[in-house]
Design a protein around this motif. Structure first.
Motif, short mmCIF file in Angstrom:
data_model
loop_
_atom_site.label_atom_id
_atom_site.label_comp_id
_atom_site.label_asym_id
_atom_site.label_seq_id
_atom_site.Cartn_x
_atom_site.Cartn_y
_atom_site.Cartn_z
N LYS A 110 0.76 -1.17 -0.07
CA LYS A 110 -0.14 0.04 -0.10
C LYS A 110 0.80 1.34 0.03
O LYS A 110 2.02 1.03 0.32
CB LYS A 110 -0.96 0.02 1.07
N GLU A 112 0.96 5.20 0.94
CA GLU A 112 0.03 6.44 1.66
C GLU A 112 1.08 7.66 2.02
O GLU A 112 2.15 7.51 1.82
CB GLU A 112 -0.27 5.65 3.43
N SER A 114 0.92 11.23 4.67
CA SER A 114 0.68 11.57 5.97
C SER A 114 1.36 12.85 6.49
O SER A 114 2.26 13.20 5.76
CB SER A 114 1.07 10.52 6.83
N ALA A 122 -3.25 8.68 8.00
CA ALA A 122 -2.66 8.55 6.71
C ALA A 122 -3.78 8.68 5.65
O ALA A 122 -4.83 7.98 5.81
CB ALA A 122 -1.96 7.41 6.47
N THR A 123 -3.49 9.10 4.57
CA THR A 123 -4.36 8.94 3.25
C THR A 123 -3.80 7.94 2.26
O THR A 123 -2.53 7.95 1.91
CB THR A 123 -4.52 10.22 2.52
N ARG A 124 -4.63 6.91 2.09
CA ARG A 124 -4.04 5.75 1.34
C ARG A 124 -4.46 6.03 -0.29
O ARG A 124 -5.41 6.41 -0.45
CB ARG A 124 -4.82 4.43 1.72
N ASP A 127 -3.90 0.67 -2.69
CA ASP A 127 -3.85 -0.61 -1.75
C ASP A 127 -3.90 -1.65 -2.52
O ASP A 127 -5.11 -2.08 -3.15
CB ASP A 127 -5.13 -0.49 -0.68
#
Length: 195
Positions: A110, A112, A114, A122-124, A127
């Motif tokens: 993934k 992310e 942040s 965090a913003t993914r 994924d």
């Protein structure tokens, strides 16, 4: 770019010559065909070398594990919050000079962004932690990002690449993050789970 174009043209000409020879195979022709195939393979290796990104570093390489299902991560600190527009994961290459497509690129991961180093909020961006990543891993993986400001970017691998025997690891040639057209990850502080 011109050299790559010339090599592709030369390869195409060799393939055409090969097709002509296949129709009339005798002992002398078989030897000539073998020679052409060897030349074609040499050209393919040269083309592959030209595709390699122009990174002057070996990038990140995790510690080797005996099992694939181990978590490893690497993150970059931009120094301050930046509006990120694009992220590029550049594949690594073995230091032995071998051509191994996808070397060290994780099967599951993934990505992310942040504003905190612990990535609790965090913003993914992408994924692939529940299913294997199936896109090509021998070329840079480019991700467009929209309206996200962050100070940190992290790639977390959850299923490692299988090397020789039972060796599994995670490797990246470079992690690039662009803000206003500039790679803000370049020469910044890097932290990894294996440190």
């Amino acid at each position: 770019h011109q050299q790559r174009t010339n090599l592709k043209k030369e390869k195409s000409q060799l393939v055409q010559q090969l097709e002509v020879y296949e129709a009339q195979l005798g002992p002398a022709e078989k030897e000539e065909m073998s020679k052409l195939l060897r030349e074609q393979e040499k050209l393919a290796r040269k083309i592959q070398q030209l595709k390699r990104p122009a990174s002057k570093t070996f990038g990140y390489h995790s510690k080797v594990e005996q099992e694939a299902d181990r978590t490893k991560w690497v993150q970059v600190d931009f120094g301050e919050s930046r509006k990120i527009e694009k992220i590029i994961l550049v594949p690594a290459y073995p230091t032995e000079g071998l051509v191994m497509p996808g070397y060290g690129f994780p099967l599951r991961f993934k990505l992310e962004l942040s504003n905190t180093a612990d990535f609790r909020s965090a913003t993914r961006i992408v994924d692939f932690s529940k299913e294997d990543h199936r896109e090509r891993t021998d070329v840079p993986y480019v991700l467009a990002v929209e309206d996200i400001s962050a100070r940190y970017v992290r790639v977390t691998a959850s299923k490692l690449w299988k090397g020789r025997g039972t060796e599994h690891f995670f490797a990246l040639g470079e992690l690039q993050a662009f803000s206003n057209g500039k790679n803000v990850a370049r020469n910044q502080k890097v932290k990894a789970s294996d440190q």
